[in-house]
Write an enzyme that holds these catalytic residues in place. Structure first.
Site, PDB file in Angstrom:
ATOM      1  N   HIS A  37      46.263  33.052  27.430  1.00  0.00           N
ATOM      2  CA  HIS A  37      47.107  31.822  26.006  1.00  0.00           C
ATOM      3  C   HIS A  37      48.380  33.089  26.293  1.00  0.00           C
ATOM      4  O   HIS A  37      49.077  33.964  27.475  1.00  0.00           O
ATOM      5  CB  HIS A  37      47.091  33.181  25.280  1.00  0.00           C
ATOM      6  N   GLU A  71      50.232  24.186  24.592  1.00  0.00           N
ATOM      7  CA  GLU A  71      51.001  24.954  23.828  1.00  0.00           C
ATOM      8  C   GLU A  71      52.389  24.852  24.123  1.00  0.00           C
ATOM      9  O   GLU A  71      52.520  26.550  25.027  1.00  0.00           O
ATOM     10  CB  GLU A  71      50.376  26.534  23.409  1.00  0.00           C
TER      11      GLU A  71
HETATM   12  O1  G3P Z   1      46.493  30.146  20.115  1.00  0.00           O
HETATM   13  C1  G3P Z   1      47.446  29.260  19.164  1.00  0.00           C
HETATM   14  C2  G3P Z   1      49.072  29.857  19.111  1.00  0.00           C
HETATM   15  O2  G3P Z   1      49.530  30.344  20.076  1.00  0.00           O
HETATM   16  C3  G3P Z   1      49.609  28.716  18.108  1.00  0.00           C
HETATM   17  O3  G3P Z   1      50.142  29.439  16.989  1.00  0.00           O
HETATM   18  O4  G3P Z   1      51.461  30.014  15.293  1.00  0.00           O
HETATM   19  O5  G3P Z   1      51.634  28.469  16.197  1.00  0.00           O
HETATM   20  O6  G3P Z   1      49.462  28.006  15.151  1.00  0.00           O
HETATM   21  P1  G3P Z   1      50.523  28.973  15.552  1.00  0.00           P
END
Ligand code: G3P
Length: 212
Positions: free
Chosen positions: A88, A136
């Site tokens: 992550h 991400e």
């Molecule tokens: O693992 C999910 C994450 O990193 C996304 O976070 O708070 O943007 O939904 P968020």
């Protein structure tokens, strides 16, 4: 698939992890969708009887033995996890360690979701053969603008370059965010603040499920 990463928010820690797991489980049952939760390791057992799939947030590529402070695949399994996040953005690993960690997850029968910050990384890490890669963009994590709104072209590129199924996440909060991600070729989303920090986490998960 909706993966709710509990991170280390106070709203998802200890007894609050219990009630959040219950709400996610209820949303899973009501929606009929595959909702998965990823609580902190000390809270994994709290989710055991909640009728919901549970993942770890991190795994170390170690064998049983003297590795203080590490997270062992066998222990994740024994605590009821059926999978784990790896690499992550908030727990980055070197590529060789990612490869070894995927191997450990496979040996233990844990589903692996490897996080990646760019389409290039999606391609590279997918070559290690995890079950999923999750794209991400780090600058959008925890924010109010979703990845599908801000970077649709990068999601598309990540889907094309990844050799395994792709998830995406960062700033995801609405059914439209999920719907757009699915249209771009993703198999689901990873979400944290949109659910954990919501005043009504059950409805927040139900809303996301509508986009699947
Ligand atoms: O693992 C999910 C994450 O990193 C996304 O976070 O708070 O943007 O939904 P968020």
């Amino acid at each position: 698939m909706i993966v709710v990463n509990f991170k280390t928010y106070s709203e998802s820690t200890g007894e609050k992890a219990d009630s959040l797991a219950e709400k996610c489980s209820k949303a899973r049952k009501e929606s009929g969708e595959n909702v998965i939760i990823a609580p902190q390791s000390p809270d994994l057992l709290r989710a055991k009887d909640k009728e919901i799939e549970v993942f770890g947030q991190h795994l170390d590529p170690v064998n049983p033995g003297s590795h203080t402070g590490h997270s062992l695949a066998k222990a994740l399994k024994a605590a009821g996890a059926s999978g784990t996040l790896i690499n992550h953005s908030e727990r980055r690993l070197k590529p060789e360690k990612i490869r070894k960690t995927i191997e450990k997850a496979n040996e233990a029968g844990l589903t692996s979701i490897v996080c990646a910050q760019s389409p290039e990384e999606c391609e590279k890490f997918s070559e290690f053969d995890p079950d999923y890669v999750a794209f991400e963009p780090p600058e959008l994590i925890g924010g109010d603008v979703s990845v599908s709104e801000a970077k649709p072209e990068l999601i598309e590129e990540a889907v094309e370059r990844s050799k395994v199924d792709l998830l995406t996440g960062a700033g995801v909060k609405t059914s439209q965010d999920v719907e757009k991600s699915m249209e771009l070729g993703c198999k689901g989303v990873l979400v944290a603040s949109g659910v954990v920090k919501s005043e009504d986490s059950y409805s927040a998960v139900m809303e996301l499920c509508e986009g699947l």
